[in-house]
Motif scaffolding. Structure first.
Motif, PDB file in Angstrom:
ATOM      1  N   ILE A 227       4.855  33.279  52.152  1.00 51.15           N
ATOM      2  CA  ILE A 227       3.564  32.935  52.771  1.00 51.15           C
ATOM      3  C   ILE A 227       2.653  32.315  51.722  1.00 51.15           C
ATOM      4  O   ILE A 227       1.941  31.334  51.972  1.00 51.15           O
ATOM      5  CB  ILE A 227       2.916  34.184  53.392  1.00 51.15           C
ATOM      6  CG1 ILE A 227       3.750  34.676  54.582  1.00 51.15           C
ATOM      7  CG2 ILE A 227       1.489  33.895  53.833  1.00 51.15           C
ATOM      8  CD1 ILE A 227       3.237  35.961  55.192  1.00 51.15           C
ATOM      9  N   SER A 228       2.693  32.886  50.497  1.00 51.43           N
ATOM     10  CA  SER A 228       1.840  32.387  49.419  1.00 51.43           C
ATOM     11  C   SER A 228       2.271  31.015  48.908  1.00 51.43           C
ATOM     12  O   SER A 228       1.570  30.395  48.110  1.00 51.43           O
ATOM     13  CB  SER A 228       1.828  33.383  48.256  1.00 51.43           C
ATOM     14  OG  SER A 228       3.138  33.598  47.760  1.00 51.43           O
ATOM     15  N   ARG A 267       6.099  36.630  63.637  1.00 59.21           N
ATOM     16  CA  ARG A 267       6.352  37.334  62.368  1.00 59.21           C
ATOM     17  C   ARG A 267       5.559  38.636  62.318  1.00 59.21           C
ATOM     18  O   ARG A 267       4.367  38.662  62.615  1.00 59.21           O
ATOM     19  CB  ARG A 267       5.951  36.456  61.183  1.00 59.21           C
ATOM     20  CG  ARG A 267       6.281  37.077  59.823  1.00 59.21           C
ATOM     21  CD  ARG A 267       5.714  36.235  58.693  1.00 59.21           C
ATOM     22  NE  ARG A 267       6.086  36.783  57.391  1.00 59.21           N
ATOM     23  CZ  ARG A 267       5.439  37.775  56.782  1.00 59.21           C
ATOM     24  NH1 ARG A 267       4.379  38.339  57.371  1.00 59.21           N
ATOM     25  NH2 ARG A 267       5.848  38.215  55.611  1.00 59.21           N
ATOM     26  N   PRO A 268       6.211  39.755  61.929  1.00 59.62           N
ATOM     27  CA  PRO A 268       5.489  41.023  61.802  1.00 59.62           C
ATOM     28  C   PRO A 268       4.365  40.917  60.772  1.00 59.62           C
ATOM     29  O   PRO A 268       4.462  40.140  59.812  1.00 59.62           O
ATOM     30  CB  PRO A 268       6.572  42.004  61.323  1.00 59.62           C
ATOM     31  CG  PRO A 268       7.869  41.376  61.709  1.00 59.62           C
ATOM     32  CD  PRO A 268       7.651  39.895  61.636  1.00 59.62           C
ATOM     33  N   GLN A 269       3.328  41.679  60.961  1.00 61.19           N
ATOM     34  CA  GLN A 269       2.227  41.708  60.001  1.00 61.19           C
ATOM     35  C   GLN A 269       2.725  42.247  58.664  1.00 61.19           C
ATOM     36  O   GLN A 269       3.534  43.173  58.611  1.00 61.19           O
ATOM     37  CB  GLN A 269       1.079  42.566  60.516  1.00 61.19           C
ATOM     38  CG  GLN A 269       0.383  42.012  61.751  1.00 61.19           C
ATOM     39  CD  GLN A 269      -0.297  40.682  61.468  1.00 61.19           C
ATOM     40  OE1 GLN A 269      -1.019  40.543  60.476  1.00 61.19           O
ATOM     41  NE2 GLN A 269      -0.063  39.697  62.333  1.00 61.19           N
ATOM     42  N   SER A 270       2.229  41.684  57.578  1.00 57.45           N
ATOM     43  CA  SER A 270       2.684  42.097  56.254  1.00 57.45           C
ATOM     44  C   SER A 270       2.419  43.574  55.992  1.00 57.45           C
ATOM     45  O   SER A 270       3.161  44.230  55.255  1.00 57.45           O
ATOM     46  CB  SER A 270       2.005  41.242  55.172  1.00 57.45           C
ATOM     47  OG  SER A 270       2.436  39.895  55.258  1.00 57.45           O
ATOM     48  N   HIS A 277       9.151  42.718  50.855  1.00 58.63           N
ATOM     49  CA  HIS A 277       9.259  41.631  51.835  1.00 58.63           C
ATOM     50  C   HIS A 277       7.908  41.198  52.414  1.00 58.63           C
ATOM     51  O   HIS A 277       7.886  40.374  53.322  1.00 58.63           O
ATOM     52  CB  HIS A 277      10.188  42.068  52.967  1.00 58.63           C
ATOM     53  CG  HIS A 277      11.529  42.534  52.496  1.00 58.63           C
ATOM     54  ND1 HIS A 277      12.467  41.683  51.959  1.00 58.63           N
ATOM     55  CD2 HIS A 277      12.077  43.781  52.454  1.00 58.63           C
ATOM     56  CE1 HIS A 277      13.552  42.373  51.623  1.00 58.63           C
ATOM     57  NE2 HIS A 277      13.338  43.646  51.909  1.00 58.63           N
ATOM     58  N   LYS A 278       6.812  41.735  51.902  1.00 61.27           N
ATOM     59  CA  LYS A 278       5.495  41.420  52.456  1.00 61.27           C
ATOM     60  C   LYS A 278       5.172  39.933  52.408  1.00 61.27           C
ATOM     61  O   LYS A 278       4.545  39.390  53.312  1.00 61.27           O
ATOM     62  CB  LYS A 278       4.409  42.197  51.689  1.00 61.27           C
ATOM     63  CG  LYS A 278       4.303  43.672  52.031  1.00 61.27           C
ATOM     64  CD  LYS A 278       3.154  44.321  51.283  1.00 61.27           C
ATOM     65  CE  LYS A 278       3.073  45.817  51.544  1.00 61.27           C
ATOM     66  NZ  LYS A 278       2.748  46.123  52.945  1.00 61.27           N
ATOM     67  N   ASP A 279       5.605  39.253  51.339  1.00 61.08           N
ATOM     68  CA  ASP A 279       5.248  37.847  51.163  1.00 61.08           C
ATOM     69  C   ASP A 279       6.308  36.896  51.700  1.00 61.08           C
ATOM     70  O   ASP A 279       6.080  35.696  51.812  1.00 61.08           O
ATOM     71  CB  ASP A 279       4.993  37.570  49.676  1.00 61.08           C
ATOM     72  CG  ASP A 279       4.264  36.256  49.435  1.00 61.08           C
ATOM     73  OD1 ASP A 279       3.469  35.844  50.310  1.00 61.08           O
ATOM     74  OD2 ASP A 279       4.484  35.630  48.383  1.00 61.08           O
ATOM     75  N   GLN A 286      15.385  42.931  61.079  1.00 58.87           N
ATOM     76  CA  GLN A 286      15.278  44.175  60.309  1.00 58.87           C
ATOM     77  C   GLN A 286      14.061  44.155  59.398  1.00 58.87           C
ATOM     78  O   GLN A 286      13.864  45.055  58.587  1.00 58.87           O
ATOM     79  CB  GLN A 286      16.548  44.381  59.471  1.00 58.87           C
ATOM     80  CG  GLN A 286      17.793  44.727  60.258  1.00 58.87           C
ATOM     81  CD  GLN A 286      18.330  43.528  61.052  1.00 58.87           C
ATOM     82  OE1 GLN A 286      18.340  42.400  60.544  1.00 58.87           O
ATOM     83  NE2 GLN A 286      18.761  43.771  62.278  1.00 58.87           N
ATOM     84  N   ARG A 287      13.230  43.129  59.529  1.00 60.71           N
ATOM     85  CA  ARG A 287      11.983  42.982  58.781  1.00 60.71           C
ATOM     86  C   ARG A 287      12.223  42.850  57.282  1.00 60.71           C
ATOM     87  O   ARG A 287      11.484  43.382  56.456  1.00 60.71           O
ATOM     88  CB  ARG A 287      11.032  44.147  59.076  1.00 60.71           C
ATOM     89  CG  ARG A 287      10.652  44.233  60.540  1.00 60.71           C
ATOM     90  CD  ARG A 287       9.540  45.197  60.807  1.00 60.71           C
ATOM     91  NE  ARG A 287       9.091  45.119  62.188  1.00 60.71           N
ATOM     92  CZ  ARG A 287       7.980  45.665  62.663  1.00 60.71           C
ATOM     93  NH1 ARG A 287       7.187  46.357  61.849  1.00 60.71           N
ATOM     94  NH2 ARG A 287       7.646  45.531  63.925  1.00 60.71           N
ATOM     95  N   LYS A 288      13.277  42.127  56.947  1.00 59.74           N
ATOM     96  CA  LYS A 288      13.589  41.814  55.560  1.00 59.74           C
ATOM     97  C   LYS A 288      13.711  40.309  55.416  1.00 59.74           C
ATOM     98  O   LYS A 288      13.930  39.594  56.402  1.00 59.74           O
ATOM     99  CB  LYS A 288      14.905  42.481  55.143  1.00 59.74           C
ATOM    100  CG  LYS A 288      14.870  44.000  55.186  1.00 59.74           C
ATOM    101  CD  LYS A 288      16.225  44.583  54.775  1.00 59.74           C
ATOM    102  CE  LYS A 288      16.190  46.104  54.815  1.00 59.74           C
ATOM    103  NZ  LYS A 288      17.502  46.700  54.418  1.00 59.74           N
TER     104      LYS A 288
END
Length: 372
Positions: A227-228, A267-270, A277-279, A286-288
């Motif tokens: 995202i960054s 996309r799930p919220q960070s 995996h936040k960024d 599986q949110r990875k």
């Protein structure tokens, strides 16, 4: 059994943590391979570390280890019973004929025996050429460092590689691209069971495909996106290319739209993700962070739909890179501009795409009539 330790990154470079972590994984693989090779190669490993790209270092190390295992298991050139015990004298006594036999007789076809199976390995000329290149670099280095008395790489047999032909370039045509985007948007080609998965990933998949088709990104470049990486106020995003080159790419309206739609609606919220995996921009269910394998399989799935073939025979992301290159040239952009966008080292690579024009033979013949 020891537990695997968590790895944290203390990153003082401009590279994102995920890229530094990925590079560290490759370095660990290199070190593991190097620990299985003779001590006299230590300076060669240092040369690879500082002289070539990280992935090239890994490939060369794998090839040298494979060769040393061959020396131990299939020849009388050494009496060592392990690769670490091979002495420099073995390499000093070796001739070009020994390497040519290895490449021509052994590498072209060999078997890997396991407890319940035997796997036959066939290497085509491109794979053999890489193995030859790895050994040539090794022997040149040993000669330069005075460890062997002659550079036997000069006597290695040539390995003929087919000259790339423009007509052989695999890519999607413009109408096939349009049908593929429709497949992502509408999901009509999927079964009811497949539509359940499609509903959860269609915005992500569309964003991935548009980035491939617009910029001709390499698979690794897309997988690393965060995202960054994106600065929508400036209208650009950052990618890291081969050999760690940092490049700022302008973002067009189409790609900005599909990425923002994915981030806002799918996309799930960070805050709901693990720190690692936040960024990450593109996530699995599986949110990875999506792996290169998952991205490749997704591209093959959608291209297979428009090519009317199985997912296994669908086009890889590299074929979408070829699609982007050819489409840009057909739109009138110069080969030098396309070379810069796709990061081709040599403009002759880009020229292959310039030569690949749809129906060019038909147009020539149609405009060369002998009779009215």
């Amino acid at each position: 059994m020891s537990r695997k330790k968590n790895i944290s990154v203390h990153n003082k470079s401009d590279k994102p943590d995920n890229i530094v972590t990925k590079e560290n994984e490759i370095i660990e693989q290199c070190l593991k391979i190097e620990s299985q090779l003779p001590p006299f190669m230590k300076d060669f490993f240092l040369y690879l570390k500082n002289g070539v790209a990280l992935t090239t270092r890994l490939a060369y190390s794998e090839d040298v280890l494979f060769f040393c295992k061959y020396l131990v298991s299939h020849t009388e050139l050494t009496d060592a019973d392990h690769t670490t015990l091979i002495k420099i004298e073995t390499f000093q006594q070796m001739t070009a004929k020994d390497i040519n036999r290895y490449l021509g007789d052994f590498c072209s076809r060999y078997s890997i025996e396991k407890e319940e199976s035997i796997k036959i390995m066939e290497n085509h000329n491109r794979a053999l050429a890489r193995k030859k290149s790895s050994l040539a670099v090794l022997f040149k280095f040993l000669y330069r460092d005075g460890l062997i008395k002659q550079n036997i790489s000069d006597g290695l047999n040539p390995i003929r590689l087919p000259k790339p032909q423009p007509d052989a370039i695999k890519r999607l045509e413009i109408d096939e691209v349009a049908r593929m985007i429709d497949c992502v948007d509408l999901g009509e080609a999927f079964t009811e069971k497949e539509k359940t998965y499609w509903q959860k990933t269609k915005l992500r998949d569309k964003a991935i495909l548009m980035l491939f088709l617009t910029y001709g990104l390499r698979l690794s470049e897309l997988e690393q996106l965060n995202i960054s990486s994106f600065n929508f106020n400036r209208g650009e995003f950052k990618i890291y290319r081969k050999r760690g080159k940092e490049t700022a790419m302008p973002i067009n309206r189409t790609c900005e739209t599909v990425i923002k739609e994915y981030m806002a609606n799918e996309r799930p919220q960070s805050s709901a993700l693990d720190e690692e995996h936040k960024d990450a921009l593109f996530l699995s269910l599986q949110r990875k962070r999506m792996t290169t394998r998952a991205i490749r399989n997704m591209v093959k799935k959608y291209t297979a739909l428009v090519l009317d073939t199985t997912a296994k025979n669908g086009y890889s992301p590299h074929k979408l890179r070829a699609t982007a290159a050819t489409s840009l040239i057909q739109q009138g952009f110069s080969i030098y501009d396309v070379q810069n966008l796709l990061d081709h080292d040599d403009v002759t690579t880009t020229q292959l795409y310039a030569a690949h024009k749809k129906d060019v033979k038909r147009q020539i013949v149609k405009n060369f009539e002998w009779l009215d």
